[in-house]
Design an enzyme around this catalytic site. Structure first.
Site, mmCIF file in Angstrom:
data_model
loop_
_atom_site.group_PDB
_atom_site.id
_atom_site.type_symbol
_atom_site.label_atom_id
_atom_site.label_comp_id
_atom_site.label_asym_id
_atom_site.label_seq_id
_atom_site.Cartn_x
_atom_site.Cartn_y
_atom_site.Cartn_z
ATOM 1 N N GLN A 43 65.203 16.453 31.752
ATOM 2 C CA GLN A 43 65.130 15.623 33.254
ATOM 3 C C GLN A 43 64.431 14.461 33.530
ATOM 4 O O GLN A 43 64.461 13.472 33.815
ATOM 5 C CB GLN A 43 65.673 16.090 34.431
ATOM 6 C CG GLN A 43 67.218 16.464 34.617
ATOM 7 C CD GLN A 43 68.031 15.456 33.698
ATOM 8 O OE1 GLN A 43 68.037 14.654 34.145
ATOM 9 N NE2 GLN A 43 69.832 16.182 34.169
ATOM 10 N N THR A 44 62.992 15.272 33.490
ATOM 11 C CA THR A 44 61.567 14.660 33.100
ATOM 12 C C THR A 44 61.160 14.885 32.529
ATOM 13 O O THR A 44 61.104 16.175 31.606
ATOM 14 C CB THR A 44 60.908 14.872 34.995
ATOM 15 O OG1 THR A 44 60.782 16.237 35.439
ATOM 16 C CG2 THR A 44 62.269 13.887 36.417
ATOM 17 N N PRO A 224 15.706 33.395 15.579
ATOM 18 C CA PRO A 224 14.629 34.856 16.064
ATOM 19 C C PRO A 224 14.631 35.848 15.963
ATOM 20 O O PRO A 224 14.078 36.522 16.136
ATOM 21 C CB PRO A 224 14.437 33.848 17.627
ATOM 22 C CG PRO A 224 15.931 33.636 17.385
ATOM 23 C CD PRO A 224 16.433 33.192 16.267
ATOM 24 N N ASP A 247 12.184 37.413 4.103
ATOM 25 C CA ASP A 247 10.747 37.715 4.850
ATOM 26 C C ASP A 247 10.709 38.649 5.896
ATOM 27 O O ASP A 247 12.444 39.066 6.190
ATOM 28 C CB ASP A 247 10.877 36.168 5.705
ATOM 29 C CG ASP A 247 10.201 35.145 4.561
ATOM 30 O OD1 ASP A 247 10.161 35.615 3.556
ATOM 31 O OD2 ASP A 247 9.743 34.156 4.977
ATOM 32 N N LYS A 269 5.694 37.896 4.176
ATOM 33 C CA LYS A 269 4.660 37.967 4.136
ATOM 34 C C LYS A 269 4.606 37.651 5.255
ATOM 35 O O LYS A 269 4.766 37.681 6.125
ATOM 36 C CB LYS A 269 4.025 35.816 4.196
ATOM 37 C CG LYS A 269 5.201 36.078 3.033
ATOM 38 C CD LYS A 269 4.567 34.455 3.021
ATOM 39 C CE LYS A 269 5.126 34.079 1.232
ATOM 40 N NZ LYS A 269 6.385 34.200 1.579
ATOM 41 N N GLY A 300 12.812 33.697 8.707
ATOM 42 C CA GLY A 300 13.207 33.846 10.207
ATOM 43 C C GLY A 300 12.924 32.166 10.860
ATOM 44 O O GLY A 300 12.268 31.328 10.412
ATOM 45 N N ASP A 302 13.680 28.457 11.674
ATOM 46 C CA ASP A 302 13.998 27.201 11.758
ATOM 47 C C ASP A 302 13.392 27.802 9.960
ATOM 48 O O ASP A 302 11.412 27.657 10.216
ATOM 49 C CB ASP A 302 13.906 26.958 12.190
ATOM 50 C CG ASP A 302 14.166 25.373 10.836
ATOM 51 O OD1 ASP A 302 15.739 24.942 11.249
ATOM 52 O OD2 ASP A 302 13.800 24.854 10.545
ATOM 53 N N ILE A 305 9.987 24.731 10.262
ATOM 54 C CA ILE A 305 9.353 24.793 11.251
ATOM 55 C C ILE A 305 7.974 25.813 11.048
ATOM 56 O O ILE A 305 8.399 27.151 11.317
ATOM 57 C CB ILE A 305 10.277 25.319 12.908
ATOM 58 C CG1 ILE A 305 10.949 23.401 12.820
ATOM 59 C CG2 ILE A 305 9.050 24.561 13.968
ATOM 60 C CD1 ILE A 305 11.665 23.882 14.176
ATOM 61 N N THR A 330 14.718 28.056 15.978
ATOM 62 C CA THR A 330 13.348 28.303 15.980
ATOM 63 C C THR A 330 13.060 29.417 16.629
ATOM 64 O O THR A 330 13.484 29.630 18.281
ATOM 65 C CB THR A 330 12.576 27.377 15.741
ATOM 66 O OG1 THR A 330 11.051 27.060 15.836
ATOM 67 C CG2 THR A 330 12.231 26.336 17.071
ATOM 68 N N GLY A 411 11.185 38.165 20.048
ATOM 69 C CA GLY A 411 11.506 36.742 20.742
ATOM 70 C C GLY A 411 13.219 37.604 20.831
ATOM 71 O O GLY A 411 13.274 37.497 19.789
#
EC number: 2.1.1.107
Length: 472
Positions: A43-44, A224, A247, A269, A300, A302, A305, A330, A411
């Site tokens: 109806q609606t 990280p 790494d 390293k 690890g 980025d 960076i 990063t 971290g």
């Protein structure tokens, strides 16, 4: 099997929806994607469906439901909160052998909607037969994460090439092997990078027997430490790898996500103690790719960076090896976020500078005058060994000895440790921190005590001795 999985072709077929509310709108959107001709009995209409009617996307019968409305209908969906009406719709449809679905009322359904992963023309449907719809949704979310979005392009191109492949290869087994190689080899890799023309050229070369056994290199940022911070794209590439060069900074939790039968080679390293020389790593990337292998170089954080990823890709590119790059979170972004230290803040720091504590032997000294300016944050990678020199230089060039500092060890990991003090205490803090560690210098460190959220709440900072916050 409680339900037989079927894929129905609804293009231009009439489908009746009883109900004009939000639930009906959700089902109608799915029907639009399948190309159905939608008729709505209500109806609606909701404002959304009213707009669709004005746009000519649906047909509207502004009346009560009548059984004869099911004549010439392919299937029907009842999406109302009127249980009596819903039952009447199902009974009328069942009498006419028309498929019917009453939303959220499984006994009144001759078909049910699965959870869908849409990579059209590739579509994956998951169903719990109505017993555990939340479980089906969770499984769909997991599949969404695993299946690359470019699968739609891959399936579409494969569809266009089926005829040509069949002309070249009469044997079904030969065709199967062709497609198995294509979907797991360079063709699939080119698709994932959005190089669709090159991907079709690769199919043509394979058909003509000119395919070269050339692999590729994927430079992947592992983040990280916390495996939850690995990107979706990174996970997908790792799941396709033949061999992974990683790494020491890559956490065991991330390594566990590598394809089980992939070869793993540690080229880790550590400062002053390289287990594999950079030159040997560069050559290994080239050698493995030239053997036709899909090589993942897992780094690890980025890879661009302070990860020497650019240097490695220069060698790969010079050798003519195809490659791709998958960015990662990063350490400066991940570790500070987990420590409750924003890198910038309107009241404390208008800029952030990333610095490495290990430069080339012949590299120029840092611009300490600029680095010592206030209202900025310094994030120093691999700086624990040179923490004393860093502190001395900054203080000598005007940075206050009471400037807040943090040393974040390991971290984002479960054993993350945050040590808070002043610039004058930086050397002592760095000596206590577990590695790998990030040095953060600037007034934003003070916010750590207000917005630290990961693990234990921070201890009260001492103005005399460094405070140690173990977030295990």
């Amino acid at each position: 099997m409680d339900y037989l999985p079927l894929f129905a072709d609804l293009k231009q077929r009439p489908v009746l929806i009883v109900g004009g509310g939000e639930v009906a709108a959700r089902k109608i959107e799915l029907l639009h994607r399948a190309g159905a001709q939608v008729w709505v009995v209500a109806q609606t209409l909701s404002s959304e469906l009213e707009q669709q009617y004005q746009d000519g996307r649906i047909h509207w019968l502004a009346q009560d439901f009548l059984p004869e409305q099911l004549d010439n209908v392919f299937l029907v969906i009842a999406a109302t909160n009127d249980t009596v009406l819903n039952a009447a719709v199902f009974a009328a449809a069942d009498q006419r052998c028309i498929l019917a679905n009453v939303v959220d009322d499984q006994p009144l359904c001759s078909f049910i909607f699965p959870s869908i992963v849409d990579r059209s023309p590739l579509v994956v449907a998951i169903s719990s037969s109505g017993q555990a719809p939340v479980l089906a949704r969770i499984l769909r979310e997991k599949l969404e994460a695993l299946l690359p979005t470019r699968l739609s392009d891959m399936a579409a191109i494969a569809g266009r090439w089926r005829g040509r492949v069949k002309q070249h290869m009469a044997s079904m087994g030969e065709r199967r092997r062709f497609w198995e190689h294509a979907f797991s080899g360079r063709f699939a890799s080119l698709i994932s990078r959005g190089q669709l023309t090159e991907a079709e050229n690769e199919l043509q070369l394979s058909l003509e027997g000119q395919h070269r056994a050339l692999g590729e290199v994927a430079l992947v940022g592992a983040g990280p430490g916390d495996a939850g911070l690995l990107t979706l794209r990174g996970l997908q590439v790792m799941q396709q790898a033949d061999v992974v060069l990683y790494d020491h900074l890559v956490s065991p939790e991330v390594l566990d996500l590598v394809r089980r039968d992939a070869e793993r080679i540690c080229v880790g390293k550590r400062a002053g103690a390289h287990s594999v020389t950079q030159e040997a790593t560069n050559q290994l990337l080239v050698t493995l790719a030239q053997q036709g292998k899909r090589v993942v170089r897992l780094k690890g954080g980025d890879p661009f960076i302070f990860g020497r990823g650019g240097e490695e890709l220069q060698v790969v590119a010079q050798a003519g090896i195809p490659f791709q790059v998958v960015p990662g979170v990063t350490a400066a972004a991940g570790a500070t976020a987990y420590a409750g230290i924003p890198l910038t803040h309107r009241d404390h720091a208008q800029s952030v500078t990333f610095i490495t504590g290990h430069c080339r032997p012949d590299g120029d000294d840092l611009d300490w005058q600029t680095l010592a300016r206030g209202r900025q944050t310094l994030a120093i990678y691999m700086g624990t060994v040179k923490a004393a020199a860093i502190s001395q230089q900054l203080i000598a060039h005007g940075r206050s000895s009471t400037t807040p500092v943090a040393v974040i060890g390991r971290g984002t990991r479960v054993d993350q440790q945050v040590l808070i003090g002043t610039l004058a205490q930086l050397e002592s803090l760095a000596q206590q921190a577990p590695t790998p560690a990030l040095l953060v210098i600037g007034e934003v460190v003070n916010l750590h005590h207000q917005i630290a959220w990961f693990g234990q709440q921070p201890q009260t900072e001492s103005a005399i001795s460094p405070s140690v916050v173990n977030l295990a």
